[in-house]
Write an enzyme that holds these catalytic residues in place. Structure first.
Site, PDB file in Angstrom:
ATOM      1  N   SER A 121       0.956  -0.857   0.397  1.00  0.00           N
ATOM      2  CA  SER A 121       0.136   0.000  -0.284  1.00  0.00           C
ATOM      3  C   SER A 121       1.294   1.496   0.191  1.00  0.00           C
ATOM      4  O   SER A 121       1.663   1.154   0.317  1.00  0.00           O
ATOM      5  CB  SER A 121      -0.961   0.123   1.260  1.00  0.00           C
ATOM      6  OG  SER A 121      -1.524  -1.284   1.105  1.00  0.00           O
TER       7      SER A 121
ATOM      8  N   HIS B  53      -2.625   0.425  -5.038  1.00  0.00           N
ATOM      9  CA  HIS B  53      -2.706  -1.225  -5.235  1.00  0.00           C
ATOM     10  C   HIS B  53      -2.768  -1.133  -6.901  1.00  0.00           C
ATOM     11  O   HIS B  53      -3.862  -1.448  -7.475  1.00  0.00           O
ATOM     12  CB  HIS B  53      -3.153  -2.367  -4.759  1.00  0.00           C
ATOM     13  CG  HIS B  53      -2.851  -2.459  -3.639  1.00  0.00           C
ATOM     14  ND1 HIS B  53      -1.562  -3.083  -3.366  1.00  0.00           N
ATOM     15  CD2 HIS B  53      -2.854  -1.834  -2.745  1.00  0.00           C
ATOM     16  CE1 HIS B  53      -1.467  -3.180  -1.671  1.00  0.00           C
ATOM     17  NE2 HIS B  53      -2.734  -1.995  -1.403  1.00  0.00           N
TER      18      HIS B  53
ATOM     19  N   HIS C 287      -5.616  -9.109  -1.100  1.00  0.00           N
ATOM     20  CA  HIS C 287      -5.959  -9.233   0.110  1.00  0.00           C
ATOM     21  C   HIS C 287      -6.640  -9.855   0.840  1.00  0.00           C
ATOM     22  O   HIS C 287      -8.561 -10.144  -0.116  1.00  0.00           O
ATOM     23  CB  HIS C 287      -5.770  -7.681   0.908  1.00  0.00           C
ATOM     24  CG  HIS C 287      -4.945  -7.357   0.514  1.00  0.00           C
ATOM     25  ND1 HIS C 287      -5.088  -6.483  -0.449  1.00  0.00           N
ATOM     26  CD2 HIS C 287      -3.559  -6.434   1.134  1.00  0.00           C
ATOM     27  CE1 HIS C 287      -4.265  -4.930  -0.481  1.00  0.00           C
ATOM     28  NE2 HIS C 287      -3.160  -5.882   0.480  1.00  0.00           N
TER      29      HIS C 287
ATOM     30  N   TYR D 266      -9.164  -9.832   3.137  1.00  0.00           N
ATOM     31  CA  TYR D 266     -10.447  -8.705   3.985  1.00  0.00           C
ATOM     32  C   TYR D 266     -11.291  -8.640   2.215  1.00  0.00           C
ATOM     33  O   TYR D 266     -12.098  -7.989   2.689  1.00  0.00           O
ATOM     34  CB  TYR D 266      -9.795  -7.716   4.424  1.00  0.00           C
ATOM     35  CG  TYR D 266      -8.686  -6.749   3.730  1.00  0.00           C
ATOM     36  CD1 TYR D 266      -9.221  -5.668   2.526  1.00  0.00           C
ATOM     37  CD2 TYR D 266      -7.439  -6.431   4.114  1.00  0.00           C
ATOM     38  CE1 TYR D 266      -8.590  -4.553   2.109  1.00  0.00           C
ATOM     39  CE2 TYR D 266      -6.002  -5.744   3.031  1.00  0.00           C
ATOM     40  CZ  TYR D 266      -7.001  -4.631   2.618  1.00  0.00           C
ATOM     41  OH  TYR D 266      -6.355  -3.633   2.251  1.00  0.00           O
ATOM     42  N   GLU D 267     -10.700  -8.638   1.222  1.00  0.00           N
ATOM     43  CA  GLU D 267     -11.161  -8.304  -0.166  1.00  0.00           C
ATOM     44  C   GLU D 267     -12.416  -9.737  -0.527  1.00  0.00           C
ATOM     45  O   GLU D 267     -12.841  -9.481  -1.833  1.00  0.00           O
ATOM     46  CB  GLU D 267     -10.314  -7.799  -1.103  1.00  0.00           C
ATOM     47  CG  GLU D 267      -9.512  -6.740  -1.109  1.00  0.00           C
ATOM     48  CD  GLU D 267      -8.276  -6.523  -2.012  1.00  0.00           C
ATOM     49  OE1 GLU D 267      -9.079  -6.063  -3.260  1.00  0.00           O
ATOM     50  OE2 GLU D 267      -7.617  -6.789  -2.162  1.00  0.00           O
TER      51      GLU D 267
ATOM     52  N   ALA E 103       3.033  -2.610   4.187  1.00  0.00           N
ATOM     53  CA  ALA E 103       2.583  -1.064   5.170  1.00  0.00           C
ATOM     54  C   ALA E 103       2.367  -1.922   6.739  1.00  0.00           C
ATOM     55  O   ALA E 103       1.486  -2.304   5.791  1.00  0.00           O
ATOM     56  CB  ALA E 103       1.465  -0.071   4.414  1.00  0.00           C
TER      57      ALA E 103
ATOM     58  N   MET F 206      -1.917  -6.407   7.032  1.00  0.00           N
ATOM     59  CA  MET F 206      -2.682  -7.566   6.741  1.00  0.00           C
ATOM     60  C   MET F 206      -2.385  -8.308   5.183  1.00  0.00           C
ATOM     61  O   MET F 206      -3.359  -8.543   4.226  1.00  0.00           O
ATOM     62  CB  MET F 206      -3.730  -7.000   6.079  1.00  0.00           C
ATOM     63  CG  MET F 206      -4.307  -5.920   7.185  1.00  0.00           C
ATOM     64  SD  MET F 206      -5.746  -5.178   7.286  1.00  0.00           S
ATOM     65  CE  MET F 206      -6.031  -4.056   8.166  1.00  0.00           C
ATOM     66  N   SER F 207      -1.048  -8.420   5.367  1.00  0.00           N
ATOM     67  CA  SER F 207      -0.185  -9.294   3.892  1.00  0.00           C
ATOM     68  C   SER F 207       1.130  -9.360   4.385  1.00  0.00           C
ATOM     69  O   SER F 207       1.289  -9.826   5.450  1.00  0.00           O
ATOM     70  CB  SER F 207      -0.655  -8.119   3.078  1.00  0.00           C
ATOM     71  OG  SER F 207       1.085  -6.887   3.188  1.00  0.00           O
TER      72      SER F 207
ATOM     73  N   ASN G  47       2.213   3.954  10.708  1.00  0.00           N
ATOM     74  CA  ASN G  47       1.342   5.159  11.632  1.00  0.00           C
ATOM     75  C   ASN G  47       1.931   3.654  13.127  1.00  0.00           C
ATOM     76  O   ASN G  47       2.120   2.753  13.431  1.00  0.00           O
ATOM     77  CB  ASN G  47      -0.048   4.489  11.125  1.00  0.00           C
ATOM     78  CG  ASN G  47       0.165   3.071  11.456  1.00  0.00           C
ATOM     79  OD1 ASN G  47      -0.197   2.341  10.027  1.00  0.00           O
ATOM     80  ND2 ASN G  47      -0.346   2.286  12.277  1.00  0.00           N
TER      81      ASN G  47
ATOM     82  N   HIS H 168      -6.374   5.223   6.353  1.00  0.00           N
ATOM     83  CA  HIS H 168      -5.669   4.583   5.040  1.00  0.00           C
ATOM     84  C   HIS H 168      -4.948   5.708   4.564  1.00  0.00           C
ATOM     85  O   HIS H 168      -4.118   5.365   4.347  1.00  0.00           O
ATOM     86  CB  HIS H 168      -6.638   3.854   4.300  1.00  0.00           C
ATOM     87  CG  HIS H 168      -6.468   3.093   3.480  1.00  0.00           C
ATOM     88  ND1 HIS H 168      -5.316   2.127   3.462  1.00  0.00           N
ATOM     89  CD2 HIS H 168      -5.775   3.091   2.197  1.00  0.00           C
ATOM     90  CE1 HIS H 168      -4.156   0.984   2.445  1.00  0.00           C
ATOM     91  NE2 HIS H 168      -5.142   2.571   1.626  1.00  0.00           N
TER      92      HIS H 168
END
Length: 245
Positions: free
Chosen positions: A11, A41, A63, A65-66, A93, A185-186, A209, A221
């Site tokens: 990201s 992306h 991902h 989550y998609e 990220a 998340m990856s 962050n 995000h």
């Protein structure tokens, strides 16, 4: 013969491709791979040269989550391997859990926690050794080059979760207890797939962050994208130096 290098950009890290001398590009859809709908992306492969090395840059990823499963998520890794990639460099990220690792810096992964609840190796007795997921000799090379360049490069353990929601402060406390230094998340499923194929792996988290509960501000995000873009130059310098070493 030098290894063909694959580089996956996370990201906001699309600018990492700016120093690649691109010969051609291939869209994910052109080779029947799923395309991410997440901002930052691009969804394409860039074939070219970085330093003295031939590279394939995967600009973007999908991902869990998609709504994708582990097999779909790692299809790009398998495709790059089919093109001859022998060393995969993953970037992402991530939120930092360690007060000594400030946002805007980078962490090289020494290990990970797979907390996604799944694996791309499901479906058979694929008992792949994971004692050293992230190649030790490559880590030493990156460590030395970062010191030479004066780049602040942390090392630590990355916790991979499903998302898409960010973690709660209680979950962050749990992750710190488990030994995580950063969370995202990856990456972990891609690393598992690459190791199962015999591909060497290196990975880096752009710490974009503070994790939940470590800062009074809420997570956004847009901040991830902005911080990732600002930090991309230092990582590209490191990768470029590694590719001529």
């Amino acid at each position: 013969m030098q290894d063909l290098i694959g580089i996956v950009l996370g990201s906001g890290l699309g600018p990492l491709a700016d120093r690649v001398a691109v010969d051609r590009s291939v869209g994910f859809a052109e080779v029947d791979l799923p395309v991410s709908k997440v901002k930052g992306h691009a969804g394409r492969f860039l074939f070219g040269r970085l330093g003295s090395r031939q590279v394939i840059v995967m600009q973007g990823r999908v991902h869990l989550y998609e709504g994708h499963d582990a097999k779909a998520l790692t299809a790009g890794v398998r495709w790059m391997h089919s093109q001859g990639v022998q060393h995969l460099i993953l970037t992402n990220a991530a939120g930092t859990l360690d007060p000594a690792m400030s946002p805007g810096t980078w962490m090289m992964l020494s290990d990970h926690l797979n907390l996604t609840g799944t694996s791309p190796l499901e479906g058979g007795p694929n008992f792949v050794d994971m004692t050293e997921v992230y190649d030790g000799s490559a880590r030493e090379s990156f460590r030395q080059l970062a010191a030479t360049q004066g780049m602040e490069l942390h090392e630590g353990v990355y916790a991979g979760l499903r998302g898409p929601q960010y973690e709660t402060p209680a979950e962050i406390r749990m992750l710190r207890t488990l030994g995580a230094d950063a969370v995202g998340m990856s990456t972990v499923l891609e690393a598992l797939q690459a190791r199962a194929l015999g591909v060497k792996v290196s990975a880096f988290s752009c710490l974009t962050n503070w994790a939940a509960g470590l800062s009074p501000t809420t997570l956004d995000h847009a901040e991830v994208i902005e911080t990732g873009a600002a930090a991309a130059a230092s990582m590209m310098s490191l990768l470029e130096a590694w590719c001529v070493a």
